[in-house]
Scaffold this active site. Structure first.
Site, short mmCIF file in Angstrom:
data_model
loop_
_atom_site.label_atom_id
_atom_site.label_comp_id
_atom_site.label_asym_id
_atom_site.label_seq_id
_atom_site.Cartn_x
_atom_site.Cartn_y
_atom_site.Cartn_z
CE LYS A 202 -3.52 2.36 2.89
NZ LYS A 202 -4.10 2.51 4.06
NE ARG A 261 -5.49 -3.53 11.71
CZ ARG A 261 -4.54 -2.60 11.63
NH1 ARG A 261 -3.46 -2.39 10.88
NH2 ARG A 261 -5.14 -1.58 12.27
CD GLU A 346 -0.75 -4.44 11.53
OE1 GLU A 346 0.40 -4.74 11.59
OE2 GLU A 346 -1.32 -4.21 10.53
CG HIS A 377 -2.38 -35.55 16.93
ND1 HIS A 377 -2.64 -36.65 17.42
CD2 HIS A 377 -3.43 -35.30 16.09
CE1 HIS A 377 -3.82 -37.27 17.24
NE2 HIS A 377 -4.44 -36.50 16.32
O1 F6P Z 1 4.22 -2.48 9.57
C1 F6P Z 1 2.80 -3.06 9.45
C2 F6P Z 1 2.02 -2.81 8.05
O2 F6P Z 1 1.98 -1.51 8.11
C3 F6P Z 1 0.71 -3.51 8.15
O3 F6P Z 1 -0.23 -2.80 8.71
C4 F6P Z 1 0.65 -3.71 6.62
O4 F6P Z 1 -0.20 -4.61 6.32
C5 F6P Z 1 2.09 -3.94 6.35
O5 F6P Z 1 2.79 -3.41 7.14
C6 F6P Z 1 2.46 -3.85 5.11
O6 F6P Z 1 2.39 -2.53 4.40
P1 F6P Z 1 2.37 -2.12 2.98
O7 F6P Z 1 1.38 -2.68 2.24
O8 F6P Z 1 2.42 -0.56 2.88
O9 F6P Z 1 3.64 -2.62 2.41
#
Ligand code: F6P
Length: 525
Positions: A202, A261, A346, A377
Site C-alpha cells: 500500500k 489488514r 494489529e 496432536h
Molecule cells: O508494518 C505493519 C504494516 O503497516 C501493516 O499494517 C501492513 O499490512 C504491512 O505493514 C504492509 O504494508 P504495505 O502494504 O504498505 O507494504
C-alpha cells in the site's frame, strides 16, 4: 477506574459473573435442553453455535446493554457512512465499499472500486489466457506476490482456501520475509523469462517488500533494465511504483480508506482472482457484502459479528482469558489463524482509548491457532488439562462439498474436541481427569466456497470493530509497528562497522557484536 469500568453496564456484568461462578457448562446443558438451539444463529450462509460459551440468556442481554451503552449502532452507521472512524489519522475505513451491491455506497468510493475491478478483470483474463507477456515476449506462467502483513496474509490465505476452485495453469507463489531464503524458495524452479512479480505494498515503502522487489530484479538477471513487463504493483503510492520501473497500466490502486489488514477486497486480492478466477473473487466480495448488510441491519441479540465480539469481551474482560484460539478443521484454511492474528492483534492491540488515555481493562487477546486435527496432536493437551482458560473458535464443514470418510473423520474430530473441552470427563484418577468447562464457538460453513469465505472474513472484521467500539479504542491505526522499524534502521550501520545510536542498550550492543562476529569472514574474527 475509567468511565467504562465504572459504568452501569460493566459493573452489572461483573456482578452477573459472580452469580455464574459455580455453574459449569455441563450443568447449563443439563438444566436447559433448548440451550443449543437458542444460543445459535444463521447469517450470510454461516451458522454459529455459541452455546458452549459460558454464557446464559442473561449474559447476552447484559452484553447487549454494554454495546448499547457504547452506542454500537451509531458507530456502525459512522463506519458505513465514511465518517473518520480512524480518528488518529482522520480517515474513514470503507473496505465495505469494495464489496457493496450497486448503489449501496456513494460514487466517491464505489466508483474507484468498480474501476479497479475492471482493471483487475482485464489483467486476470489476459494472464489466465496466456496473453500476458514478459519483456522477452514469453507468456507469463508463474506469478510471485511480494508483500508483507496485510499485503501478503490475506491473498496467501485465500488462494490456499480456494485452491479447490483454482482452475489455471499459472503457478502462484508468495514472498513476504525479508530473509533472502524466502525469495529463493519462492522462485526455485521458476523460469525468469516467464515469471511476473506483483509488488503488493500500500505504501510502497515497506523495507522487506522493497528489498525483495530489488532482489527479484536481480533474479530476473536484467540488472534492473528492461524488466517492466515482469512486474505489476498494487499500491497507493503510484509515484514510487513508477520510479521502480513499473508500467502505469500495471499499477493497481489502493486508497487511504482501505487499511492494510482490510485490503484483501481490493486489488491486493489480485492473486486470488488470478488463481481462482474473477468470478470466484467477486463471489468472495458478494459473501462479505452479505455479512455487511446483516451486520448493519440485524438487532444486536441476533447479530452474528456483534455476538462474536461481545462474547469475546465476556471471555477477556470478565472471565480473564488472555488468548483466543482459532481452529479451522480444513487444511485449506491452514493460514486463517495467521490472517486473523493480524486482523485482531494489529487492530485492537492498544493500551489507550480514543482520547489517548490509558485503559484499565484488557483489550485484544493473543490470537493463535492451527488447522485441526493437527493441533490436537500438538497443543490440545493444555486445552484439556492445563490451567489456562483458552476460548476456541472451531471452523468446520469446509469440505468443499466432499462427502468422504476422511471428511467425516475431520468433522467428527472437530465436534469431539468442542464437546470434550466443554464437558470433560471424570477420569479414573486425577491424572486422567479432564475438567472441561473450556468455552468455544463453532462456525459451520456450507462448504469452502468463495462466498462462504467472504462472509467468514467479514464476520471477523466486524467482530474486531464491535470490540473496538466497546473498548473505546481505534482499531484502524498501528503506530506500535513503527518503533521496531525505527530502531532497526538505527542499528543497520552497526553491522558494517558504523556507529550505533548513543541510546543503544548494552544487551543489544552485545548481541550485535556476537552476530557480526559470527558473520564476518573467518580471517576477520
Ligand atoms: O508494518 C505493519 C504494516 O503497516 C501493516 O499494517 C501492513 O499490512 C504491512 O505493514 C504492509 O504494508 P504495505 O502494504 O504498505 O507494504
Amino acid at each position: 477506574m475509567s468511565k467504562l469500568t465504572e459504568s452501569p453496564a460493566w459493573t452489572a456484568l461483573e456482578a452477573h459473573r459472580e452469580t455464574l461462578e459455580d455453574i459449569r457448562l455441563a450443568d447449563m446443558f443439563k438444566l436447559d435442553p433448548g440451550r443449543a438451539a437458542r444460543l445459535s444463529l444463521d447469517a450470510a450462509g454461516l451458522f454459529l453455535d455459541y452455546s458452549k460459551q459460558r454464557v446464559t440468556d442473561e449474559t447476552i442481554a447484559r452484553l447487549a446493554t454494554l454495546a448499547r451503552q457504547a452506542r454500537l449502532g451509531d458507530w456502525i452507521e459512522k463506519l458505513f457512512t465514511a465518517k473518520a472512524v480512524n480518528n488518529t489519522e482522520n480517515r474513514a475505513a470503507m473496505h465495505m465499499a469494495l464489496r457493496g451491491a450497486p448503489g449501496e455506497f456513494p460514487e466517491t468510493h464505489s466508483g474507484p472500486a468498480a474501476a479497479a475491478l475492471a482493471q483487475m478483470r482485464d489483467f486476470v483474463t489476459q494472464a489466465r489466457n496466456g496473453l500476458l507477456r514478459t519483456n522477452s515476449g514469453e507468456a507469463v506462467r508463474a506469478i510471485v506476490n511480494i508483500g508483507i502483513g496485510g499485503s501478503d496474509l490475506g491473498p496467501r490465505m485465500a488462494v490456499r482456501a480456494l485452491r479447490g476452485h483454482a482452475d489455471t495453469t499459472l503457478a502462484l507463489r508468495f514472498v513476504s520475509n525479508g530473509d533472502p531464503a524466502d525469495l529463493a524458495a519462492a522462485t526455485a524452479g521458476l523460469d525468469p523469462a516467464s515469471t511476473l512479480f506483483i509488488v503488493s505494498s500500500k505504501t510502497f515503502g515497506t523495507a522487506e517488500t522493497l528489498a525483495n522487489a530489488q532482489a527479484a530484479k536481480a533474479w530476473l538477471g536484467k540488472g534492473g533494465e528492461q524488466c517492466e513487463a515482469h512486474f505489476a504493483a498494487v499500491t497507493s503510492n503510484t509515484a514510487a511504483a513508477l520510479a521502480f520501473g513499473i508500467a502505469p497500466e500495471r499499477i493497481f490502486p489502493v486508497w487511504d480508506w482501505v487499511g492494510g489488514r482490510y485490503s484483501i477486497w481490493s486489488a491486493i486480492g489480485l492473486p486470488v482472482a488470478l488463481s481462482s478466477g474473477m468470478e470466484a473473487f467477486e463471489s468472495m466480495l458478494a459473501g462479505a457484502g452479505d455479512m455487511d448488510r446483516h451486520f448493519r441491519s440485524a438487532p444486536l441479540e441476533s447479530n452474528m459479528p456483534a455476538l462474536l465480539g461481545l462474547i469475546g469481551i465476556w471471555n477477556v474482560n470478565f472471565l480473564g482469558a488472555a488468548t483466543q484460539a482459532i481452529l479451522p478443521y480444513a487444511e485449506d484454511l491452514r493460514d486463517l489463524p495467521a490472517y486473523l492474528q493480524q486482523l485482531e492483534m494489529e487492530s485492537n492491540g492498544k493500551h489507550v482509548d480514543r482520547a489517548g488515555k490509558d485503559v484499565d481493562y484488557d483489550t485484544a487477546p493473543v490470537v493463535w491457532g492451527m488447522a485441526g486435527s493437527n493441533g490436537q496432536h500438538a497443543f490440545h493437551q493444555l486445552l484439556h488439562q492445563g490451567t489456562q482458560l483458552v476460548p476456541c473458535d472451531f471452523v468446520v464443514g469446509a469440505s468443499g462439498g466432499a462427502h468422504t470418510a476422511e471428511h467425516y473423520l475431520l468433522a467428527a474430530n472437530a465436534l469431539a474436541q468442542s464437546a470434550a473441552l466443554a464437558f470433560g470427563e471424570k477420569g479414573a484418577n486425577a491424572f486422567q481427569n479432564c475438567p472441561g468447562n473450556q468455552p468455544s464457538n463453532t462456525l459451520v460453513l456450507p462448504g469452502l466456497t468463495p462466498r462462504a469465505l467472504g462472509a467468514l472474513l467479514a464476520l471477523y472484521e466486524h467482530k474486531v470493530f464491535v470490540q473496538s467500539v466497546n473498548w473505546n479504542i481505534n482499531p484502524f491505526d498501528q503506530f506500535g509497528v513503527e518503533l521496531g522499524k525505527k530502531i532497526a534502521g538505527g542499528l543497520l550501520p552497526g553491522f558494517t562497522g558504523g556507529a550505533l545510536p548513543a541510546q543503544t542498550d548494552t544487551s543489544t550492543r552485545q548481541l550485535l557484536a556476537r552476530l557480526t562476529g559470527l558473520t564476518r569472514p573467518k580471517h576477520d574474527v
